[in-house]
Design a protein around this motif. Structure first.
Motif, PDB file in Angstrom:
ATOM      1  N   VAL A   1       0.827  -1.088   0.055  1.00 20.66           N
ATOM      2  CA  VAL A   1       0.048   0.067  -0.058  1.00 20.66           C
ATOM      3  C   VAL A   1       0.742   1.360  -0.074  1.00 20.66           C
ATOM      4  O   VAL A   1       0.600   2.223  -0.660  1.00 20.66           O
TER       5      VAL A   1
ATOM      6  N   ALA B   1      -2.117  -5.845  -5.666  1.00 18.79           N
ATOM      7  CA  ALA B   1      -3.126  -4.648  -5.540  1.00 18.79           C
ATOM      8  C   ALA B   1      -3.114  -3.881  -6.526  1.00 18.79           C
ATOM      9  O   ALA B   1      -1.958  -3.826  -7.306  1.00 18.79           O
TER      10      ALA B   1
ATOM     11  N   VAL C   1     -15.658  -6.817  -1.710  1.00 16.25           N
ATOM     12  CA  VAL C   1     -14.938  -7.400  -0.419  1.00 16.25           C
ATOM     13  C   VAL C   1     -16.058  -7.431   0.558  1.00 16.25           C
ATOM     14  O   VAL C   1     -15.785  -8.495   1.397  1.00 16.25           O
TER      15      VAL C   1
ATOM     16  N   GLU D   1     -10.135  -8.378  -8.007  1.00 11.17           N
ATOM     17  CA  GLU D   1      -9.927  -7.333  -8.901  1.00 11.17           C
ATOM     18  C   GLU D   1     -10.705  -7.308 -10.149  1.00 11.17           C
ATOM     19  O   GLU D   1     -10.530  -7.846 -11.382  1.00 11.17           O
TER      20      GLU D   1
ATOM     21  N   GLU E   1      -7.990  -3.550  -7.548  1.00  9.47           N
ATOM     22  CA  GLU E   1      -7.578  -4.908  -6.931  1.00  9.47           C
ATOM     23  C   GLU E   1      -7.025  -4.726  -5.292  1.00  9.47           C
ATOM     24  O   GLU E   1      -6.415  -3.838  -5.064  1.00  9.47           O
ATOM     25  N   HIS E   2      -8.048  -5.525  -4.605  1.00  2.84           N
ATOM     26  CA  HIS E   2      -7.345  -5.663  -3.211  1.00  2.84           C
ATOM     27  C   HIS E   2      -6.979  -7.042  -2.665  1.00  2.84           C
ATOM     28  O   HIS E   2      -7.461  -7.948  -3.429  1.00  2.84           O
ATOM     29  N   THR E   3      -5.780  -7.271  -2.107  1.00  2.00           N
ATOM     30  CA  THR E   3      -5.779  -8.649  -1.527  1.00  2.00           C
ATOM     31  C   THR E   3      -6.312  -8.394  -0.154  1.00  2.00           C
ATOM     32  O   THR E   3      -6.315  -7.733   0.753  1.00  2.00           O
ATOM     33  N   VAL E   4      -7.303  -9.627   0.259  1.00  4.63           N
ATOM     34  CA  VAL E   4      -8.009  -9.664   1.315  1.00  4.63           C
ATOM     35  C   VAL E   4      -7.844 -10.884   2.147  1.00  4.63           C
ATOM     36  O   VAL E   4      -7.538 -11.968   1.286  1.00  4.63           O
TER      37      VAL E   4
ATOM     38  N   ILE F   1      -8.892  -6.092   4.595  1.00  2.33           N
ATOM     39  CA  ILE F   1      -8.341  -5.724   3.462  1.00  2.33           C
ATOM     40  C   ILE F   1      -6.654  -5.698   3.740  1.00  2.33           C
ATOM     41  O   ILE F   1      -6.201  -4.891   4.934  1.00  2.33           O
TER      42      ILE F   1
END
Ligand code: MG
Length: 233
Positions: A9, A94, A122, A188, A219-222, A231
């Motif tokens: 991030v 991301a 999400v 994503e 896109e997030h990695t969760v 998140i």
């Protein structure tokens, strides 16, 4: 993975702060490499299946996998930055799409709908839900706004490897796996202003909209926790 995600991030925030008319996309790639090194993480994309850069930079009708090079950003462009980093054997992934200077109303809407689709997705990433709940949230949000979701490229599991099972399509196809606590997913949505169809550029990497319309990507990695999604990046 939390630490890896937080670092990603921070790297992406630095990249976003560098977006301005006139900057070359390979300058962004260099910043990505420097920022990752400074923070003790490894860019995950470099050499992944032969990808030649640290970062994907996709402009306007480019959807994903744009290769940084001599092209300069221009006012009115939209640019998608997609990055992954590895720390202690774990990856996070991301992406974000931002406007360069003043952008059109159409582009503003595309970006906000894509971001909204990711947020809706999400919210579905919780224990007991299925992959199709994520896909459905994305598809409904996008299509109800008159835009289309890319079908040939999907989200994915992420963790020890950059791309793991399960695939997470951005449209509904079957029910898919049931989500369990501890799963880590890269969600994503890739959204086109026009038709969903894509084509691949002569460089064999860059994916573009077939009809030349604009495209956005978030896109997030969760992590799936006992209490909804966390998140990570
Ligand atoms: Mg990804």
């Amino acid at each position: 993975m939390r630490k890896c995600g937080r670092t990603l991030v921070a790297v992406l925030e630095r990249l976003i702060s560098e977006i301005r008319p006139g900057i070359r996309t390979d300058e962004l790639d260099t910043i990505m490499a420097e920022e990752a090194e400074r923070r003790g993480v490894i860019p995950s994309f470099k050499n992944y299946r032969g990808f030649p850069a640290n970062l994907c930079v996709s402009i306007n009708d480019e959807i994903v996998h744009g290769i940084p090079g001599e092209r300069r950003l221009e006012a009115g462009d939209i640019v998608s930055l997609d990055a992954g980093v590895t720390l202690d054997g774990f990856c996070t992934d991301a992406a974000v799409t931002v406007g360069v200077g003043q952008i059109s109303e159409e582009a503003e809407k595309l970006i906000s709908v894509t971001q909204g689709a990711l947020k809706a997705a999400v919210a579905q990433a919780r224990c007991g839900a299925r992959v199709c709940d994520i896909s459905s949230a994305i598809q409904r949000h996008v299509e109800s706004n008159g835009l289309s979701v890319v079908r040939e490229y999907t989200g994915h599991g992420v963790g020890r490897d950059l791309h793991e099972e399960p695939q997470i399509p951005n449209f509904v196809v079957g029910k898919g796996l049931k989500l369990r606590k501890g799963m880590t997913l890269a969600i994503e949505p890739m959204v086109n202003a026009g038709d969903w169809r894509t084509r691949v550029a002569a460089n064999k990497w860059t994916v573009l909209t077939a009809d030349g319309s604009l495209s956005a990507h978030f896109e997030h990695t969760v992590a799936v926790t006992g209490n909804g999604a966390e998140i990570l990046a």
